[in-house]
Design an enzyme around this catalytic site. Structure first.
Site, PDB file in Angstrom:
ATOM      1  CG  ASP A  44     -44.762 -57.136  10.081  1.00 33.57           C
ATOM      2  OD1 ASP A  44     -44.173 -56.383   9.283  1.00 33.57           O
ATOM      3  OD2 ASP A  44     -44.181 -58.067  10.695  1.00 33.57           O
ATOM      4  CB  SER A  45     -44.620 -51.579   8.145  1.00 32.28           C
ATOM      5  OG  SER A  45     -45.401 -51.809   6.987  1.00 32.28           O
ATOM      6  CG  ASP A  83     -45.851 -58.820   6.333  1.00 32.71           C
ATOM      7  OD1 ASP A  83     -45.245 -59.882   6.093  1.00 32.71           O
ATOM      8  OD2 ASP A  83     -45.283 -57.778   6.729  1.00 32.71           O
ATOM      9  CE  LYS A 113     -43.625 -58.793   3.492  1.00 35.99           C
ATOM     10  NZ  LYS A 113     -42.800 -59.093   4.676  1.00 35.99           N
ATOM     11  CD  GLU A 115     -39.963 -60.036   8.516  1.00 37.75           C
ATOM     12  OE1 GLU A 115     -39.009 -60.210   9.327  1.00 37.75           O
ATOM     13  OE2 GLU A 115     -40.712 -59.035   8.567  1.00 37.75           O
ATOM     14  CD  GLU A 183     -37.085 -54.504   4.578  1.00 32.91           C
ATOM     15  OE1 GLU A 183     -37.921 -55.414   4.718  1.00 32.91           O
ATOM     16  OE2 GLU A 183     -37.037 -53.486   5.302  1.00 32.91           O
TER      17      GLU A 183
HETATM   18  O1  KIV Z   1     -44.277 -54.829   6.880  1.00 28.74           O
HETATM   19  C1  KIV Z   1     -43.852 -54.345   5.831  1.00 28.74           C
HETATM   20  O2  KIV Z   1     -44.293 -53.308   5.331  1.00 28.74           O
HETATM   21  C2  KIV Z   1     -42.766 -55.066   5.184  1.00 28.74           C
HETATM   22  C3  KIV Z   1     -41.910 -54.282   4.240  1.00 28.74           C
HETATM   23  C4  KIV Z   1     -41.066 -53.325   4.961  1.00 28.74           C
HETATM   24  C5  KIV Z   1     -41.106 -55.182   3.400  1.00 28.74           C
HETATM   25  O3  KIV Z   1     -42.548 -56.195   5.453  1.00 28.74           O
END
Ligand code: KIV
Length: 283
Positions: A44-45, A83, A113, A115, A183
């Site tokens: 989600d980056s 994510d 994934k 969090e 992380e």
């Molecule tokens: O969104 C992402 O790229 C991430 C990483 C920073 C772990 O969750």
């Protein structure tokens, strides 16, 4: 051949490091697959790297699915992790399963994934795994919970804080996650988690003891320059190279240097060219 979680378990047994990068679209995914990357995270980056937000909160499920599909088209033979964005799993088990299922059904991801902040999010892992969807838990510095962590700061910097992260990581494994991402913790905390879990432990800013390394591709390429975390190693200066190329293009177009008609244009026979000149009175 696309690797599976069994291949990653075998790599851990054989002490082979797992390589992991983010990608958000077709071209990057294609080059990563060509380079032999083991796993791709559609993080989600995306919000910061591609969409210009200053945080991940605005990213939606629809955006994640659209970008995950593009990544899959670029890397058909690579393990892709989708994510789960903000509020796609926090509300209820049902929402979490439905949204996790979209990554698998619509974007052909191999895993999702999410969090993990505490028992509520650990419960979501169990619900998604019970629905038959592989999950990677994400602990330590979890940007979606930055407000609760007091900002985007390294975690686990005292023995008590390290123990808390370790206990959370253990509960992620117990809930059925097939891998975990740690992380933003000191290397010793990465080691502590690696040595106490039996699932593959990936790290981003978690030192060298873990089973594999993740970086945001735009950080390691020197492409995203709004902010560079301490743990990033730059393998290129793509941003500078792009800017240089754009500047040269702007200059050459303005000066009439590009395009050269003999080189960068479609050809026509001299006879037809003459006819066009004559028929339309061109100089
Ligand atoms: O969104 C992402 O790229 C991430 C990483 C920073 C772990 O969750």
């Amino acid at each position: 051949m696309r690797k599976t979680i069994l291949d990653f378990q075998k790599m851990v047994e054989n002490k082979e490091k797992i390589t992991f990068l983010t990608a958000y679209e077709y071209l990057t995914a294609k080059y990563e697959e060509r380079a032999g990357i083991d796993m791709i995270l559609v993080g989600d980056s995306l919000g910061m790297v591609c969409l210009g937000y200053d945080k991940t909160f605005p990213v939606t499920m629809d955006e994640m699915i659209s970008h995950s599909k593009a990544v899959r088209r670029g890397a058909p033979n690579t393990y892709v992790v989708g994510d789960m964005p903000y509020m796609s799993y926090q509300i209820s088990d049902e929402e979490a399963i439905k949204n996790a299922g979209r990554f698998i059904q619509e974007a052909d991801c191999d895993c999702v994934k999410l969090e993990v902040a505490g028992p509520g999010t650990v419960k979501r892992i169990k619900a998604i795994v019970d629905a038959g969807i592989p999950v990677m838990g994400h602990v330590g510095l979890t940007p979606q919970f930055a407000g609760m962590l007091g900002g985007y700061k390294a975690q686990g910097k005292s023995a008590a804080a390290a123990e808390k992260i370790l206990n959370l990581a253990k509960s992620v494994e117990e809930a059925g996650a097939s891998s975990i991402l740690v992380e933003g913790v000191p290397a010793i905390v990465g080691k502590l988690i690696k040595e106490n879990l039996s699932i593959p432990v990936l790290g981003i800013g978690a030192g060298s003891y873990v089973d594999g390394q993740l970086l945001i591709y735009a950080d390691m390429l020197g492409f995203y320059d709004d902010f560079t975390p301490k743990f990033v190693k730059k393998y290129a200066e793509i941003g500078k190279q792009m800017q240089g190329a754009f500047e040269e293009y702007v200059k050459e177009v303005r000066e009439g240097v590009f395009p050269e008609d003999g080189v960068h244009a479609y050809k026509i026979s001299d006879e037809e060219a003459e006819k066009i000149k004559k028929d339309f009175n061109l100089k």
